[in-house]
Scaffold this motif. Structure first.
Motif, PDB file in Angstrom:
ATOM      1  N   ASN A   1      20.636 -11.483  18.281  1.00 16.76           N
ATOM      2  CA  ASN A   1      21.683 -11.206  17.291  1.00 16.76           C
ATOM      3  C   ASN A   1      21.113 -10.873  15.912  1.00 16.76           C
ATOM      4  N   THR A   2      19.951 -10.215  15.907  1.00 20.96           N
ATOM      5  CA  THR A   2      19.283  -9.885  14.649  1.00 20.96           C
ATOM      6  C   THR A   2      19.002  -8.396  14.626  1.00 20.96           C
ATOM      7  N   PRO A   3      19.930  -7.596  14.104  1.00 19.20           N
ATOM      8  CA  PRO A   3      19.786  -6.141  14.157  1.00 19.20           C
ATOM      9  C   PRO A   3      18.665  -5.648  13.251  1.00 19.20           C
ATOM     10  N   PRO A   4      18.155  -4.449  13.496  1.00 19.21           N
ATOM     11  CA  PRO A   4      17.074  -3.913  12.663  1.00 19.21           C
ATOM     12  C   PRO A   4      17.547  -3.642  11.243  1.00 19.21           C
ATOM     13  N   LEU A   5      16.619  -3.729  10.312  1.00 20.80           N
ATOM     14  CA  LEU A   5      16.901  -3.380   8.923  1.00 20.80           C
ATOM     15  C   LEU A   5      16.830  -1.867   8.759  1.00 20.80           C
ATOM     16  N   ALA A   6      17.653  -1.340   7.872  1.00 19.53           N
ATOM     17  CA  ALA A   6      17.668   0.103   7.625  1.00 19.53           C
ATOM     18  C   ALA A   6      16.673   0.506   6.545  1.00 19.53           C
ATOM     19  N   SER A   7      16.317  -0.428   5.669  1.00 19.03           N
ATOM     20  CA  SER A   7      15.403  -0.116   4.574  1.00 19.03           C
ATOM     21  C   SER A   7      14.687  -1.390   4.160  1.00 19.03           C
ATOM     22  N   LEU A   8      13.722  -1.219   3.278  1.00 22.78           N
ATOM     23  CA  LEU A   8      12.897  -2.352   2.878  1.00 22.78           C
ATOM     24  C   LEU A   8      12.620  -2.265   1.378  1.00 22.78           C
ATOM     25  N   ASP A   9      12.830  -3.366   0.683  1.00 20.83           N
ATOM     26  CA  ASP A   9      12.420  -3.490  -0.708  1.00 20.83           C
ATOM     27  C   ASP A   9      11.890  -4.895  -0.925  1.00 20.83           C
ATOM     28  N   ASP A  10      11.516  -5.223  -2.156  1.00 19.24           N
ATOM     29  CA  ASP A  10      10.918  -6.532  -2.414  1.00 19.24           C
ATOM     30  C   ASP A  10      11.828  -7.671  -1.964  1.00 19.24           C
ATOM     31  N   ALA A  11      13.090  -7.606  -2.368  1.00 20.83           N
ATOM     32  CA  ALA A  11      14.021  -8.694  -2.059  1.00 20.83           C
ATOM     33  C   ALA A  11      14.225  -8.836  -0.561  1.00 20.83           C
ATOM     34  N   THR A  12      14.354  -7.715   0.130  1.00 19.36           N
ATOM     35  CA  THR A  12      14.571  -7.762   1.573  1.00 19.36           C
ATOM     36  C   THR A  12      13.366  -8.342   2.292  1.00 19.36           C
ATOM     37  N   LEU A  13      12.173  -7.976   1.845  1.00 20.89           N
ATOM     38  CA  LEU A  13      10.960  -8.472   2.490  1.00 20.89           C
ATOM     39  C   LEU A  13      10.792  -9.970   2.255  1.00 20.89           C
ATOM     40  N   LEU A  14      11.063 -10.426   1.040  1.00 23.25           N
ATOM     41  CA  LEU A  14      10.980 -11.852   0.767  1.00 23.25           C
ATOM     42  C   LEU A  14      12.036 -12.608   1.561  1.00 23.25           C
ATOM     43  N   ASP A  15      13.246 -12.064   1.646  1.00 26.70           N
ATOM     44  CA  ASP A  15      14.298 -12.710   2.434  1.00 26.70           C
ATOM     45  C   ASP A  15      13.905 -12.818   3.901  1.00 26.70           C
ATOM     46  N   GLU A  16      13.260 -11.785   4.418  1.00 25.79           N
ATOM     47  CA  GLU A  16      12.854 -11.822   5.825  1.00 25.79           C
ATOM     48  C   GLU A  16      11.820 -12.916   6.066  1.00 25.79           C
TER      49      GLU A  16
ATOM     50  N   LYS B   1       0.823  -1.208   0.000  1.00 27.95           N
ATOM     51  CA  LYS B   1       0.000   0.000   0.000  1.00 27.95           C
ATOM     52  C   LYS B   1       0.860   1.263   0.000  1.00 27.95           C
ATOM     53  N   LYS B   2       2.164   1.083  -0.179  1.00 26.16           N
ATOM     54  CA  LYS B   2       3.152   2.171  -0.285  1.00 26.16           C
ATOM     55  C   LYS B   2       3.458   2.837   1.054  1.00 26.16           C
ATOM     56  N   ASP B   3       3.069   2.219   2.160  1.00 25.96           N
ATOM     57  CA  ASP B   3       3.430   2.734   3.475  1.00 25.96           C
ATOM     58  C   ASP B   3       4.681   1.983   3.939  1.00 25.96           C
ATOM     59  N   VAL B   4       5.787   2.276   3.293  1.00 29.81           N
ATOM     60  CA  VAL B   4       7.029   1.522   3.517  1.00 29.81           C
ATOM     61  C   VAL B   4       7.552   1.742   4.934  1.00 29.81           C
ATOM     62  N   GLY B   5       7.407   2.955   5.449  1.00 28.07           N
ATOM     63  CA  GLY B   5       7.883   3.239   6.801  1.00 28.07           C
ATOM     64  C   GLY B   5       7.188   2.391   7.838  1.00 28.07           C
TER      65      GLY B   5
ATOM     66  N   GLU C   1       7.154  -2.677  11.371  1.00 29.70           N
ATOM     67  CA  GLU C   1       6.604  -4.005  11.677  1.00 29.70           C
ATOM     68  C   GLU C   1       7.660  -5.097  11.544  1.00 29.70           C
ATOM     69  N   VAL C   2       8.428  -5.048  10.467  1.00 28.41           N
ATOM     70  CA  VAL C   2       9.468  -6.061  10.268  1.00 28.41           C
ATOM     71  C   VAL C   2      10.489  -6.004  11.399  1.00 28.41           C
ATOM     72  N   ASN C   3      10.871  -4.809  11.789  1.00 25.75           N
ATOM     73  CA  ASN C   3      11.881  -4.675  12.849  1.00 25.75           C
ATOM     74  C   ASN C   3      11.336  -5.059  14.225  1.00 25.75           C
ATOM     75  N   LYS C   4      10.023  -4.967  14.416  1.00 29.68           N
ATOM     76  CA  LYS C   4       9.435  -5.493  15.652  1.00 29.68           C
ATOM     77  C   LYS C   4       9.697  -6.990  15.775  1.00 29.68           C
ATOM     78  N   LEU C   5       9.541  -7.684  14.666  1.00 27.75           N
ATOM     79  CA  LEU C   5       9.812  -9.116  14.679  1.00 27.75           C
ATOM     80  C   LEU C   5      11.293  -9.391  14.886  1.00 27.75           C
ATOM     81  N   ARG C   6      12.146  -8.673  14.175  1.00 25.07           N
ATOM     82  CA  ARG C   6      13.584  -8.900  14.298  1.00 25.07           C
ATOM     83  C   ARG C   6      14.079  -8.612  15.717  1.00 25.07           C
ATOM     84  N   ALA C   7      13.422  -7.679  16.387  1.00 19.95           N
ATOM     85  CA  ALA C   7      13.820  -7.365  17.761  1.00 19.95           C
ATOM     86  C   ALA C   7      13.573  -8.530  18.716  1.00 19.95           C
TER      87      ALA C   7
END
Length: 530
Positions: free
Chosen positions: A458-473, A439-443, A448-454
């Motif tokens: 030993n899983t630091p927050p992501l600095a940005s998000l794109d298709d590949a990063t989201l699929l990898d997560e 929905k283009k609300d990338v921020g 949300e993704v970093n809430k899970l990573r937290a």
């Protein structure tokens, strides 16, 4: 119970000549009906029929979720997560595993046929429960509608076309065939109606083998998140519906949990992350990868029955999937600083009678075991060090140690422990993040993704998000959970080249309609490319 089937003999003979394979017609075939007479007159014991729908997933004959075959093979071995290389003559199996990895399967592939027959059979049995002649209660109908929706979703996701017959159709009635769009609408309607009558959710109940409201909401969110694949485009409210459904699941008390591998320790699951689980054992998802000399030897009350025969030395994973996780490139030993979800291999110092040398996640490097009261370095059958390597020479020509092994469930919990997680809130949480992203609300999605990573060590927050990063997560969090193929298709990369697989034209996003089904139902058409 009377079981009837009709098949055109001329078509059968022609089919046998064309496909050079046997065509067995049984109660899972699309031209079979069942009832207490020649005409369906209702299911006599509705509770038993619902039990059978769930039991056939857990320990059916043929088996479904308690096997490395069937949907597990189609969901995982076709992706970047698992590979089943031939080792000498072991795991050759006439190429049945290699063709899954290379996307060169045929309409006669056994695992494809298993999924088609098992899931279509379940749709028919659920439809019989739902039929007014069965006099089922509102909750019983809701359970049957969830199970019909789940099985029909698998067919829609894997094959596109979905055959359907009403319970009262006679054996001579050829099932109609729904398009993917029609099946999507049918599944959505079933789930929306099921949610209203299913029991309230109990996120901390240890028994989660039956659907509750949250189970149906999670499946509905999954269906809507894949709406662009199933319908060609998202509907106006599809993505917001995903967000709302996950919010409702969370409001019921489900949520993220820490201690990643603890989430998967059965046979019961009190974790608020687990939404749906089955009682089936997980032996085939452990021993299919481990070496012949890796054994669980010590019986005690905390472990399932002993496996003194060792592993089967088949399944492994690709280095390119391992490299999606953070940590040292060539060291996944306990305490090496890797992110939690990558797991660890035991060291000589950490191996003890409780874990017997078994770790979690990626098994890389020297393997250890517990023998005669002490930790020892294990060896191969030719007395070489048992050191699992990252690299393969190819799909064939492998020795005993090529390839890392991947354990979501570990013999450290018991040789044949039970309890398979099917739906988790972490999946729903990432679906909500993806819906925000689309929905283009990338921020908001990144938060949300970093809430899970937290929640993961030993899983630091992501600095940005794109298709590949989201699929990898999603891959890092949900590997071996029956969803990787669907995810890769949604992100448009299932057809791409990867280790020992060439780039394709996209037609393998759908599996072929089995040859036997095409013969028995002229309303079906071969999927493009087959």
């Amino acid at each position: 119970m009377k079981i009837k089937g009709r098949l055109n003999i001329q078509a059968l003979v022609l089919g046998l000549m064309m496909f050079s394979c046997s065509l067995d017609i049984d109660e899972t075939d699309s031209l079979i009906t069942e009832g207490n007479s020649d005409v369906f007159n209702g299911v006599e014991n509705v509770n038993a029929a619902i039990d059978n729908l769930y039991n056939n997933l857990s320990a059916g004959n043929p088996s479904q979720m308690n096997t490395q075959e069937e949907l597990y093979a189609l969901s995982e071995v076709t992706t970047d997560e698992l590979i089943v290389p031939t080792r000498g003559t072991d795991w050759g199996d006439n190429g049945v595993w290699r063709t899954l990895h290379t996307h060169t399967w045929a309409p006669t592939h056994n695992f494809i046929n298993q999924v088609w027959n098992n899931k279509n059979g379940a749709v028919l049995r659920a439809t019989e429960i739902i039929d007014p002649l069965s006099n089922a209660s509102a909750e019983q109908i809701a359970q049957a509608k969830f199970m019909r929706a789940y099985n029909m979703w698998v067919i829609m996701d894997c094959f596109g076309q979905v055959p359907f017959r009403n319970a009262t159709d006679g054996p001579d009635v050829i099932p109609e065939v729904m398009s993917r769009q029609q099946a999507y609408d049918f599944v959505v309607k079933d789930l929306e109606e099921a949610i209203a009558a299913l029991p309230a959710s109990q996120p901390q109940s240890p028994t989660k083998t039956r659907a509750v409201k949250a189970t149906a909401r999670l499946l509905l969110a999954r269906v809507k998140l894949n709406g662009e694949v199933y319908k060609g485009s998202y509907g106006e409210n599809d993505l917001q519906d995903v967000i709302d459904l996950v919010n409702e699941i969370e409001a019921e008390g489900y949520g993220l949990e820490s201690n990643y591998f603890e989430i998967f320790k059965g046979p019961t699951f009190e974790s608020k992350d687990v939404v749906w689980a089955l009682s089936t054992d997980v032996g085939s998802k452990m021993w299919n990868s481990l070496h012949y000399n890796q054994q669980e030897l010590i019986p005690n009350f905390d472990k399932a029955s002993v496996n003194s025969g060792g592993g089967w030395n088949g399944f492994a994973t690709l280095s390119e999937f391992y490299d999606k996780f953070e940590g040292p490139t060539d060291n996944n030993s306990l305490g090496a600083g890797q992110e939690e979800r990558r797991g660890y291999t035991q060291t000589l110092e950490s191996t003890n009678a409780d874990n017997e040398g078994f770790g979690y996640g990626f098994q890389l490097g020297q393997m250890y075991g517990w023998r005669e009261g002490k930790a020892v370095a294990l060896t191969t059958r030719t007395n070489e060090p048992l050191i699992f390597t990252k690299e393969f020479p190819g799909l064939i020509g492998n020795n005993e140690v090529t390839g890392m092994r991947l354990l979501k469930y570990s013999p450290a919990n018991g040789a044949y422990t039970s309890g398979t997680v099917i739906f988790r809130f972490a999946d729903a949480h990432l679906m909500r993040a993806e819906a925000m992203y689309r929905k283009k609300d990338v921020g908001a999605a990144l938060i949300e993704v970093n809430k899970l990573r937290a929640m993961r060590a030993n899983t630091p927050p992501l600095a940005s998000l794109d298709d590949a990063t989201l699929l990898d997560e999603r891959g890092r969090e949900l590997y071996l959970e029956y969803i990787r193929r669907t995810d890769m298709i949604r992100f448009g990369v299932f057809k791409n080249a990867r280790g020992f697989k060439q780039a394709g034209d996209g037609h393998t996003d759908l599996f072929p309609i089995p040859a036997s089904a095409l013969l028995s139902n002229p309303n079906l058409s071969p999927n493009p490319g087959y």
